[in-house]
Motif scaffolding. Sequence first.
Motif, mmCIF file in Angstrom:
data_model
loop_
_atom_site.group_PDB
_atom_site.id
_atom_site.type_symbol
_atom_site.label_atom_id
_atom_site.label_comp_id
_atom_site.label_asym_id
_atom_site.label_seq_id
_atom_site.Cartn_x
_atom_site.Cartn_y
_atom_site.Cartn_z
ATOM 1 N N TYR A 66 0.839 -1.203 0.000
ATOM 2 C CA TYR A 66 0.000 0.000 0.000
ATOM 3 C C TYR A 66 0.878 1.258 0.000
ATOM 4 C CZ TYR A 66 -3.323 3.519 1.691
ATOM 5 O OH TYR A 66 -4.084 4.653 1.842
ATOM 6 N N TRP A 67 1.983 1.228 0.748
ATOM 7 C CA TRP A 67 2.864 2.390 0.871
ATOM 8 C C TRP A 67 3.608 2.737 -0.418
ATOM 9 C CZ3 TRP A 67 5.875 0.993 5.960
ATOM 10 C CH2 TRP A 67 5.094 1.292 7.073
ATOM 11 N N LYS A 68 3.879 1.759 -1.262
ATOM 12 C CA LYS A 68 4.812 1.958 -2.376
ATOM 13 C C LYS A 68 4.535 3.182 -3.247
ATOM 14 C CE LYS A 68 7.870 -0.639 -1.191
ATOM 15 N NZ LYS A 68 9.143 -0.008 -0.848
ATOM 16 N N PRO A 69 3.318 3.409 -3.738
ATOM 17 C CA PRO A 69 3.109 4.622 -4.540
ATOM 18 C C PRO A 69 3.355 5.904 -3.731
ATOM 19 C CG PRO A 69 1.259 3.112 -4.788
ATOM 20 C CD PRO A 69 2.126 2.572 -3.694
ATOM 21 N N PHE A 70 3.019 5.865 -2.453
ATOM 22 C CA PHE A 70 3.248 7.021 -1.589
ATOM 23 C C PHE A 70 4.745 7.248 -1.385
ATOM 24 C CE2 PHE A 70 -0.910 5.284 -0.440
ATOM 25 C CZ PHE A 70 -1.715 6.401 -0.653
ATOM 26 N N GLU A 71 5.499 6.159 -1.260
ATOM 27 C CA GLU A 71 6.948 6.271 -1.075
ATOM 28 C C GLU A 71 7.612 6.885 -2.303
ATOM 29 O OE1 GLU A 71 7.706 2.683 2.131
ATOM 30 O OE2 GLU A 71 7.990 2.237 0.006
ATOM 31 N N ALA A 72 7.229 6.444 -3.488
ATOM 32 C CA ALA A 72 7.817 7.002 -4.712
ATOM 33 C C ALA A 72 7.497 8.497 -4.812
ATOM 34 C CB ALA A 72 7.310 6.250 -5.930
ATOM 35 N N TYR A 73 6.267 8.853 -4.524
ATOM 36 C CA TYR A 73 5.878 10.261 -4.535
ATOM 37 C C TYR A 73 6.696 11.057 -3.515
ATOM 38 C CZ TYR A 73 3.104 14.483 -3.843
ATOM 39 O OH TYR A 73 2.712 15.792 -3.716
ATOM 40 N N ALA A 74 6.862 10.503 -2.321
ATOM 41 C CA ALA A 74 7.620 11.195 -1.271
ATOM 42 C C ALA A 74 9.067 11.424 -1.697
ATOM 43 C CB ALA A 74 7.563 10.405 0.035
ATOM 44 N N VAL A 75 9.667 10.449 -2.374
ATOM 45 C CA VAL A 75 11.038 10.628 -2.868
ATOM 46 C C VAL A 75 11.087 11.795 -3.854
ATOM 47 C CG1 VAL A 75 12.834 9.593 -4.324
ATOM 48 C CG2 VAL A 75 11.808 8.253 -2.480
ATOM 49 N N GLU A 76 10.155 11.803 -4.788
ATOM 50 C CA GLU A 76 10.139 12.893 -5.770
ATOM 51 C C GLU A 76 9.958 14.251 -5.089
ATOM 52 O OE1 GLU A 76 8.205 10.386 -9.478
ATOM 53 O OE2 GLU A 76 6.867 11.233 -7.946
ATOM 54 N N ARG A 77 9.038 14.323 -4.147
ATOM 55 C CA ARG A 77 8.777 15.594 -3.441
ATOM 56 C C ARG A 77 9.971 16.038 -2.619
ATOM 57 N NH1 ARG A 77 6.579 19.322 -2.695
ATOM 58 N NH2 ARG A 77 5.096 19.173 -1.006
ATOM 59 N N LEU A 78 10.526 15.119 -1.840
ATOM 60 C CA LEU A 78 11.660 15.474 -0.992
ATOM 61 C C LEU A 78 12.818 15.983 -1.838
ATOM 62 C CD1 LEU A 78 12.987 13.700 2.084
ATOM 63 C CD2 LEU A 78 14.551 14.195 0.247
ATOM 64 N N LEU A 79 13.141 15.279 -2.911
ATOM 65 C CA LEU A 79 14.280 15.678 -3.742
ATOM 66 C C LEU A 79 14.013 16.972 -4.492
ATOM 67 C CD1 LEU A 79 15.432 12.200 -5.107
ATOM 68 C CD2 LEU A 79 16.426 13.525 -3.230
ATOM 69 N N SER A 80 12.770 17.251 -4.817
ATOM 70 C CA SER A 80 12.471 18.508 -5.517
ATOM 71 C C SER A 80 12.492 19.712 -4.580
ATOM 72 C CB SER A 80 11.110 18.419 -6.223
ATOM 73 O OG SER A 80 10.049 18.450 -5.298
ATOM 74 N N GLU A 81 12.253 19.484 -3.297
ATOM 75 C CA GLU A 81 12.151 20.587 -2.329
ATOM 76 C C GLU A 81 13.435 20.897 -1.579
ATOM 77 O OE1 GLU A 81 9.143 19.632 0.521
ATOM 78 O OE2 GLU A 81 7.615 20.654 -0.642
ATOM 79 N N HIS A 82 14.313 19.929 -1.440
ATOM 80 C CA HIS A 82 15.448 20.098 -0.530
ATOM 81 C C HIS A 82 16.776 20.063 -1.283
ATOM 82 C CE1 HIS A 82 12.920 19.872 3.020
ATOM 83 N NE2 HIS A 82 12.227 18.979 2.342
ATOM 84 N N ARG A 83 17.530 21.130 -1.125
ATOM 85 C CA ARG A 83 18.857 21.255 -1.721
ATOM 86 C C ARG A 83 19.843 21.644 -0.623
ATOM 87 N NH1 ARG A 83 16.995 18.907 -5.450
ATOM 88 N NH2 ARG A 83 16.542 19.690 -7.502
#
Length: 184
Positions: A66-83
């Motif tokens: 159940y978590w997997k699609p949420f995890e992929a989204y979270a990776v994309e969001r985290l990497l796009s927001e944090h430098r």
Amino acid sequence: MLSEIVLIGPIGAGKSTQGELLAKRLALPQCSMDDLRWNYYQEIGYDPALAQQKREARGMEAVIQYWKPFEAYAVERLLSEHRDCVIDFGAGHSVYEEAALFDRVKRALSPYLNVVLLLPLPDIDRSWQILKQRNCALPSDTHSMNEHYLRHPSNLKLAKHTIYTHGKTPEVTCAEILQFTGLA
């Protein structure tokens, strides 16, 4: 290419510890997926009650799926927001069965020079024994999940460096990561 350090690996590999040490050594903030994941998950409709129902009905494996699609989204969001920070993923955020989800995460990580996989040893069976000891307080279904994370090829495919931690102090491992990434 981006020079942030992204730490991946199974539960108990030392990602959070190294994230903290590296952030201090580099005078950068630490960005931990474990601190941000639930906010990201909720952005796309995560339902904690449904996750609990899945766990009660079919166990931890059902929750992880159940978590997997949420995890992929979270990776994309985290990497796009944090430098300009040191990033440590949760153990599941770098392991995917579904090719489309893995490809999304691989694409999101592709600009990063320093995706570092932390493992106890090159020998996966010995690493598994070490991780079981480190995580002895975790529920048994979490152990089987972590074994899957350890043995799954996703981490090796995503990593640009692998650092083995067994028998080293956290400070020695931190210095080794800095050396391998060229940030020492």
